[in-house]
Design an enzyme around this catalytic site. Sequence first.
Site, PDB file in Angstrom:
ATOM      1  N   HIS A  12       6.455   4.483  -6.359  1.00 37.12           N
ATOM      2  CA  HIS A  12       5.484   4.626  -5.159  1.00 37.12           C
ATOM      3  C   HIS A  12       5.545   3.553  -4.033  1.00 37.12           C
ATOM      4  CE1 HIS A  12       0.932   4.314  -3.876  1.00 37.12           C
ATOM      5  NE2 HIS A  12       1.361   5.384  -3.042  1.00 37.12           N
ATOM      6  N   HIS A  53       2.942   1.860   5.632  1.00 36.45           N
ATOM      7  CA  HIS A  53       1.724   2.592   4.975  1.00 36.45           C
ATOM      8  C   HIS A  53      -0.086   2.933   5.871  1.00 36.45           C
ATOM      9  CE1 HIS A  53      -2.195   3.755   2.916  1.00 36.45           C
ATOM     10  NE2 HIS A  53      -1.700   3.969   2.089  1.00 36.45           N
TER      11      HIS A  53
HETATM   12  O1  G3P Z   1       1.930  10.756  -2.090  1.00 38.27           O
HETATM   13  C1  G3P Z   1       1.571   9.635  -3.424  1.00 38.27           C
HETATM   14  C2  G3P Z   1       0.279   8.487  -2.244  1.00 38.27           C
HETATM   15  O2  G3P Z   1       1.189   7.884  -1.997  1.00 38.27           O
HETATM   16  C3  G3P Z   1      -0.758   9.588  -1.057  1.00 38.27           C
HETATM   17  O3  G3P Z   1      -1.730   8.028  -1.362  1.00 38.27           O
HETATM   18  O4  G3P Z   1      -2.166   6.554   0.375  1.00 38.27           O
HETATM   19  O5  G3P Z   1      -0.740   5.625  -1.936  1.00 38.27           O
HETATM   20  O6  G3P Z   1      -0.426   7.044   0.581  1.00 38.27           O
HETATM   21  P1  G3P Z   1      -1.100   7.374  -0.575  1.00 38.27           P
HETATM   22 MG    MG Z   2       2.598   7.575   0.362  1.00 40.99          MG
END
Ligand code: G3P
Ligand code: MG
Length: 226
Positions: A12, A53
């Site tokens: 992630h 992000h």
């Molecule tokens: O794609 C999974 C996750 O990244 C979605 O949430 O806010 O971490 O981008 P976020």
């Molecule tokens: Mg994400």
Amino acid sequence: MGFDAEFLVIGHRGAAGLAPENTLASFRRAVELGVDAVELDVHVVEGELVVIHDDSVDRTTDGTGALKDYRLGPLRELDAGDGERIPLLEEVFEAVPGSVGINVELKGPGSGPVLADRLRDDGRAVLVSSFDRQELREFHTRRPEVPCAPLHHRLRPGMAAEARNLDAWSINVAEGLVDRTLIERLGAEGFPVLAYTVNDPARATHVAELGAGGVFTDFPDRIGRR
Ligand code: G3P
Ligand code: MG
């Protein structure tokens, strides 16, 4: 590797728990730890896809302000942690070996069409996802051959119908939503469920036993393939 493992471990924002998120250092760390794929988030700045992000630089860099108020030059001078820079998407594609999948999450306005225009088929497994259905649909309309996935942070009616409509490959959901009923219901419609963000190994084991297709994790050192 890529997206064909039975249970996917997806880094992630790279390995966000171990290195500054969404930086080349983070993606390299995730790769070293053997992930099947890395996930990252993109916004458009001056027609380029930048990997960050938030729609502001405040949380992840030494700068301040909204992304939309930045030119590319000054944005790329910011420190995104440990001296890392905010990468361009193409830099991540160069840094990550072709055997490792890349999940591009469309975040900012215009990111769908720009990615559709920029993405080259180099044989790497790519999955394109978004909470933003307009961006996802605009991408999918232009590049129907690239697997895509709607993201969900809450359960809602018609999840499978929507995914069918998008020809989605998977349905990616907040890990708290994951239970056997959901996985079986969506699985019966042909959609693996990928859960974000799972950092506890016991939870990852449980999610795997429930039949999920994989997890996104900030700690690929803790979460191995089940
Ligand atoms: O794609 C999974 C996750 O990244 C979605 O949430 O806010 O971490 O981008 P976020
Ligand atoms: Mg994400």
